[in-house]
Design a protein around this motif. Structure first.
Motif, PDB file in Angstrom:
ATOM      1  N   TYR A 125       0.137  14.391   6.448  1.00 47.90           N
ATOM      2  CA  TYR A 125      -0.928  14.119   5.475  1.00 47.90           C
ATOM      3  C   TYR A 125      -1.775  15.367   5.243  1.00 47.90           C
ATOM      4  O   TYR A 125      -2.062  15.735   4.090  1.00 47.90           O
ATOM      5  CB  TYR A 125      -1.789  12.965   5.990  1.00 47.90           C
ATOM      6  N   TYR A 126      -2.156  16.038   6.322  1.00 43.45           N
ATOM      7  CA  TYR A 126      -3.019  17.226   6.205  1.00 43.45           C
ATOM      8  C   TYR A 126      -2.282  18.351   5.484  1.00 43.45           C
ATOM      9  O   TYR A 126      -2.849  19.000   4.585  1.00 43.45           O
ATOM     10  CB  TYR A 126      -3.445  17.678   7.601  1.00 43.45           C
ATOM     11  N   LYS A 129      -1.843  17.720   1.772  1.00 44.17           N
ATOM     12  CA  LYS A 129      -3.111  17.943   1.072  1.00 44.17           C
ATOM     13  C   LYS A 129      -3.348  19.436   0.823  1.00 44.17           C
ATOM     14  O   LYS A 129      -3.806  19.848  -0.259  1.00 44.17           O
ATOM     15  CB  LYS A 129      -4.266  17.378   1.901  1.00 44.17           C
ATOM     16  N   TYR A 134       0.309  16.022  -1.956  1.00 44.29           N
ATOM     17  CA  TYR A 134      -0.059  14.650  -1.591  1.00 44.29           C
ATOM     18  C   TYR A 134       0.063  13.724  -2.800  1.00 44.29           C
ATOM     19  O   TYR A 134      -0.268  14.098  -3.925  1.00 44.29           O
ATOM     20  CB  TYR A 134      -1.478  14.620  -1.040  1.00 44.29           C
TER      21      TYR A 134
END
Length: 274
Positions: A125-126, A129, A134
């Motif tokens: 997820y990080y 992003k 994302y």
């Protein structure tokens, strides 16, 4: 009867296992075409008096099933093809190229495949992003390609490690380079095993839920499995629509499996003979 049980124990066990897998699917299919009143009155095990298709239609329209189906097919198909190609390239280098530290490299791939997805959610997820991927289908394709290729590399490396060296040496004597040996000799001979990986990669990716749920938040990018989970979480469906949703969710994967059943059977049979 007792003699038959002693004579064909494996066959009988397979029949029982198949029965346990088919019966739940039949129950879901039957309840998907029942009306809510009929379900409430007669229960889940009764046969429908007629075909009630409003549950299927309502679910299709509510979640925009056509778009979800396209997303799932695109993601699963892309992952299956890309992971198979990446597995072949890695396995060719490890199994036939005999890279240094082959055992440790394979152990790394096995470890990568054994990591639980819950441990990967936040890093993925990080990173997505940070790189601007994302909520895109490409991000899910990249992640699952790497995950599936880890298993494919381990399996194909074991197969190619026993590849006849005489064939490769004969091709090299005839002037074939490494790429020609790979695409004209190794891949055609290993096609049954690669076909099995393609089928498994597609079905495994189709059934994934956690990572697509986290990575795909837009309605236009969600997959079928995510749509099923989100819709059930809204508590807006009756029992018949729930069964209709389950039927539409699993039916494409079953159709894909049946279409490529001969490929799967051939690949397993070839592996057994080897």
């Amino acid at each position: 009867m007792t003699a038959a049980l002693r004579r064909y124990p494996v066959l009988i066990a397979l029949c029982i296992a198949a029965l346990f897998m088919v019966v739940p699917f039949l129950i879901v299919a039957v309840n998907a075409v029942k009306s809510p009143s009929e379900y409430a009155q007669n229960g889940p095990l009764s046969l429908p008096d007629g075909l009630y298709l409003d549950g299927l239609k309502d679910f299709w329209q509510r979640v925009d099933y056509s778009q979800k189906l396209v997303n799932s097919v695109l993601i699963s198909g892309s992952v299956a093809i890309l992971a198979a190609v990446l597995s072949v390239l890695n396995a060719y280098a490890i199994g036939i190229g005999r890279v240094k530290g082959r055992t440790w490299v394979l152990a790394f791939f096995v470890l990568a495949n054994m990591l639980p997805q819950e441990a990967l959610v936040y890093p993925i997820y990080y990173l997505s992003k940070q790189v601007g991927l994302y909520d895109t289908r490409l991000s899910v394709i990249i992640v699952f390609t790497v995950i599936q290729a880890a298993f494919g590399t381990y399996l194909l490396s074991s197969v190619l490690g026993r590849f006849p060296r005489e064939i490769i040496e004969a091709a090299r004597i005839d002037g074939a380079n490494k790429w020609q040996v790979l695409w004209r000799i190794v891949v055609p001979v290993s096609r049954p095993t690669i076909g099995v990986l393609l089928v498994f990669f597609f079905i495994w990716t189709w059934n994934e839920f956690l990572l697509p749920l986290v990575m795909l938040i837009s309605n236009d990018n969600q997959t079928v499995s995510v749509a099923l989970g989100v819709l059930q979480g809204q508590r807006l469906m009756d029992a018949t629509m729930t069964n209709a949703a389950a039927l539409l969710g699993v039916l494409p994967a079953i159709v894909f499996f049946l279409v490529f059943q001969r490929t799967l059977t051939r690949g397993i049979a070839v592996g057994a003979v080897k």
